[in-house]
Design an enzyme around this catalytic site. Structure first.
Site, mmCIF file in Angstrom:
data_model
loop_
_atom_site.group_PDB
_atom_site.id
_atom_site.type_symbol
_atom_site.label_atom_id
_atom_site.label_comp_id
_atom_site.label_asym_id
_atom_site.label_seq_id
_atom_site.Cartn_x
_atom_site.Cartn_y
_atom_site.Cartn_z
ATOM 1 N N GLU A 60 0.846 -1.199 0.000
ATOM 2 C CA GLU A 60 0.000 0.000 0.000
ATOM 3 C C GLU A 60 0.874 1.240 0.000
ATOM 4 O OE1 GLU A 60 -3.591 0.202 2.068
ATOM 5 O OE2 GLU A 60 -3.734 -1.954 2.437
ATOM 6 N N CYS A 102 4.011 8.326 0.637
ATOM 7 C CA CYS A 102 4.116 7.511 1.848
ATOM 8 C C CYS A 102 4.201 6.047 1.419
ATOM 9 C CB CYS A 102 2.872 7.762 2.713
ATOM 10 S SG CYS A 102 2.792 6.731 4.182
ATOM 11 N N CYS A 140 2.488 -6.030 9.897
ATOM 12 C CA CYS A 140 3.483 -5.528 10.845
ATOM 13 C C CYS A 140 3.460 -6.428 12.073
ATOM 14 C CB CYS A 140 3.124 -4.096 11.253
ATOM 15 S SG CYS A 140 4.331 -3.329 12.359
ATOM 16 N N CYS A 180 0.745 -2.599 17.710
ATOM 17 C CA CYS A 180 0.281 -1.421 18.454
ATOM 18 C C CYS A 180 -1.249 -1.479 18.491
ATOM 19 C CB CYS A 180 0.750 -0.134 17.780
ATOM 20 S SG CYS A 180 2.547 -0.007 17.672
ATOM 21 N N CYS A 209 -3.563 0.690 15.983
ATOM 22 C CA CYS A 209 -3.210 0.714 14.557
ATOM 23 C C CYS A 209 -3.782 -0.507 13.842
ATOM 24 C CB CYS A 209 -1.691 0.731 14.415
ATOM 25 S SG CYS A 209 -1.123 0.680 12.702
ATOM 26 N N CYS A 249 -3.268 7.773 8.509
ATOM 27 C CA CYS A 249 -2.343 7.087 9.425
ATOM 28 C C CYS A 249 -3.046 5.963 10.161
ATOM 29 C CB CYS A 249 -1.811 8.050 10.474
ATOM 30 S SG CYS A 249 -1.008 9.484 9.814
HETATM 31 N N1 SAH Z 1 5.921 1.393 12.219
HETATM 32 C C1 SAH Z 1 6.395 2.720 11.963
HETATM 33 C C2 SAH Z 1 5.911 3.272 10.624
HETATM 34 C C3 SAH Z 1 4.411 3.464 10.536
HETATM 35 S S1 SAH Z 1 4.073 5.147 10.698
HETATM 36 C C4 SAH Z 1 6.006 3.620 13.111
HETATM 37 O O1 SAH Z 1 5.244 3.201 13.971
HETATM 38 O O2 SAH Z 1 6.487 4.740 13.178
HETATM 39 C C5 SAH Z 1 2.368 5.170 11.007
HETATM 40 C C6 SAH Z 1 2.000 6.249 11.990
HETATM 41 O O3 SAH Z 1 0.578 6.236 12.149
HETATM 42 C C7 SAH Z 1 2.613 6.028 13.341
HETATM 43 O O4 SAH Z 1 3.121 7.229 13.829
HETATM 44 C C8 SAH Z 1 1.434 5.601 14.205
HETATM 45 O O5 SAH Z 1 1.583 6.015 15.519
HETATM 46 C C9 SAH Z 1 0.276 6.289 13.529
HETATM 47 N N2 SAH Z 1 -1.003 5.616 13.719
HETATM 48 C C10 SAH Z 1 -1.209 4.297 13.859
HETATM 49 N N3 SAH Z 1 -2.520 4.038 14.015
HETATM 50 C C11 SAH Z 1 -3.161 5.222 13.976
HETATM 51 C C12 SAH Z 1 -4.531 5.608 14.060
HETATM 52 N N4 SAH Z 1 -5.506 4.704 14.200
HETATM 53 N N5 SAH Z 1 -4.826 6.923 13.971
HETATM 54 C C13 SAH Z 1 -3.851 7.822 13.806
HETATM 55 N N6 SAH Z 1 -2.555 7.519 13.695
HETATM 56 C C14 SAH Z 1 -2.204 6.237 13.787
#
Ligand code: SAH
Length: 347
Positions: free
Chosen positions: A86, A99, A106, A110, A113, A331
């Site tokens: 993606e 991006c 992954c 988290c 996410c 995100c």
């Molecule tokens: N794994 C790496 C790269 C992914 S970046 C990292 O964590 O940095 C993706 C970003 O989106 C991260 O900063 C994460 O905190 C954010 N993110 C994840 N789930 C989200 C959500 N439901 N709403 C907003 N931001 C989110």
């Protein structure tokens, strides 16, 4: 067939003597967007024919493209084994952002996410990482504006969990005979894989660093980001303090605001304390909600209050605009769900 985008120029030069051929082909592919050898008229005819039989120089194909009402585009890029990477293109007035993903799924899980719910399917190869950039670039930018974009490794996956392929991909994009992308226009975002951050600090070419914090204490972070149980927050920030940061650059901290979990004034003050002495910039990301997630987005007033506390303590803090929400491109929303998406939304 060998996938051209998997190869660094020095590797190519070893396979194709004389060595300057590699620079010629790099230039044709990355600077002139050639996608067949026939058009490379600076190569001898016989060589073009033999190269065409051995090398695939077609960047991957777009399986589907989803267009947001705000101009953001999400791509499902078809990989050789049928998996999809993606990629998101985010247009902005002065600067566009591409991006890209580093993995399918992954492993870090988290809790806020969606990608984290997939588990890790597989790492992307260097070429699959590079090809995502080319696809988004070529589908969105006219020739005169072909270099007007930044790259963020903020798509699916944890880039530092696929360290070697990611760094190889960045070296390919950075090559002066190829795309010649400056490292200052690339940002690598990590959830905090400490040993890999330390290794990154020793590289000769280093992208900008972004740390996904979301939680300003070990207690909060342990719950939201299991990786913190292995690499606690104070160790993570100590590594960031040691990280080589160029003149006038800053480390970005991404902080997802979850209602009642990470959005209180007390959380903001914890964050202020943690970031003391770091040249930091904070991106506040109000949660992008999804049915599968057990969290809520805070009210605009709570977001503003949180931001104001950081600013009052002389920390640059921005609220990340919510782009591409209507096409699941925002995100934390990237999740392998093309199978059930309506064809009508596609190209
Ligand atoms: N794994 C790496 C790269 C992914 S970046 C990292 O964590 O940095 C993706 C970003 O989106 C991260 O900063 C994460 O905190 C954010 N993110 C994840 N789930 C989200 C959500 N439901 N709403 C907003 N931001 C989110």
């Amino acid at each position: 067939m060998k996938f051209f985008f998997d190869f660094e120029r020095p590797e190519l030069a070893e396979l194709l003597q004389p060595a300057f051929r590699a620079a010629q082909i790099y230039k044709s592919v990355y600077q002139h967007w050639s996608s067949d050898f026939e058009s490379m008229t600076d190569l001898p005819k016989a060589l073009r024919t033999s190269l065409a039989a051995e090398w695939n120089i077609q960047p991957l194909s777009i399986h589907r493209r989803f267009d947001s009402s705000d101009g953001t585009r999400r791509y499902l890029v078809r990989l050789a084994d049928g998996e999809m990477a993606e990629t998101v293109f985010i247009p902005e007035e002065h600067r566009n952002t591409i991006c890209i993903s580093s993995q399918i799924g992954c492993a870090l899980a988290c809790t806020f996410c969606l990608t984290g719910q997939l588990g890790l399917v597989r790492n992307l190869t260097a070429g699959e990482i590079v090809a995502q950039v080319l696809i988004a670039q070529r589908d969105n930018l006219v020739w005169e504006a072909r270099d007007s974009f930044n790259i963020v490794l903020m798509g699916m996956g944890e880039p530092l969990h696929n360290y070697d392929n990611v760094m190889k991909g960045l070296r390919i994009l950075h090559d002066e005979h190829g795309m010649n992308m400056s490292m200052s226009r690339i940002t690598l975002s990590t959830a905090g894989l400490l040993p890999a951050i330390e290794r990154l600090a020793t590289e000769s070419t280093i992208p900008n660093l972004a740390i996904s914090l979301t939680g300003a204490s070990n207690e909060k972070r342990n719950e939201l980001m299991p990786v913190n149980r292995k690499y606690p927050i104070e160790q993570l920030l100590a590594a960031v303090r040691r990280f080589p940061i160029k003149h006038r650059q800053r480390v970005t901290f991404e902080y997802v605001l979850l209602r009642g979990v990470t959005d209180s004034p007390e959380d903001a003050l914890h964050l202020v304390k943690l970031l003391q002495g770091i040249r930091a910039k904070v991106n506040l990301i109000p949660l992008n909600e999804a049915e599968e997630l057990g969290y809520r987005r805070p009210s605009p007033a709570a977001v503003e209050r949180f931001q104001q506390i950081l600013i009052d303590h002389h920390i640059s803090a921005f609220v990340r605009k919510n782009r591409g929400n209507d096409i699941s491109a925002a995100c934390g929303q990237l999740k392998k769900k093309w199978a059930d998406e309506p064809i009508a939304a596609a190209l």
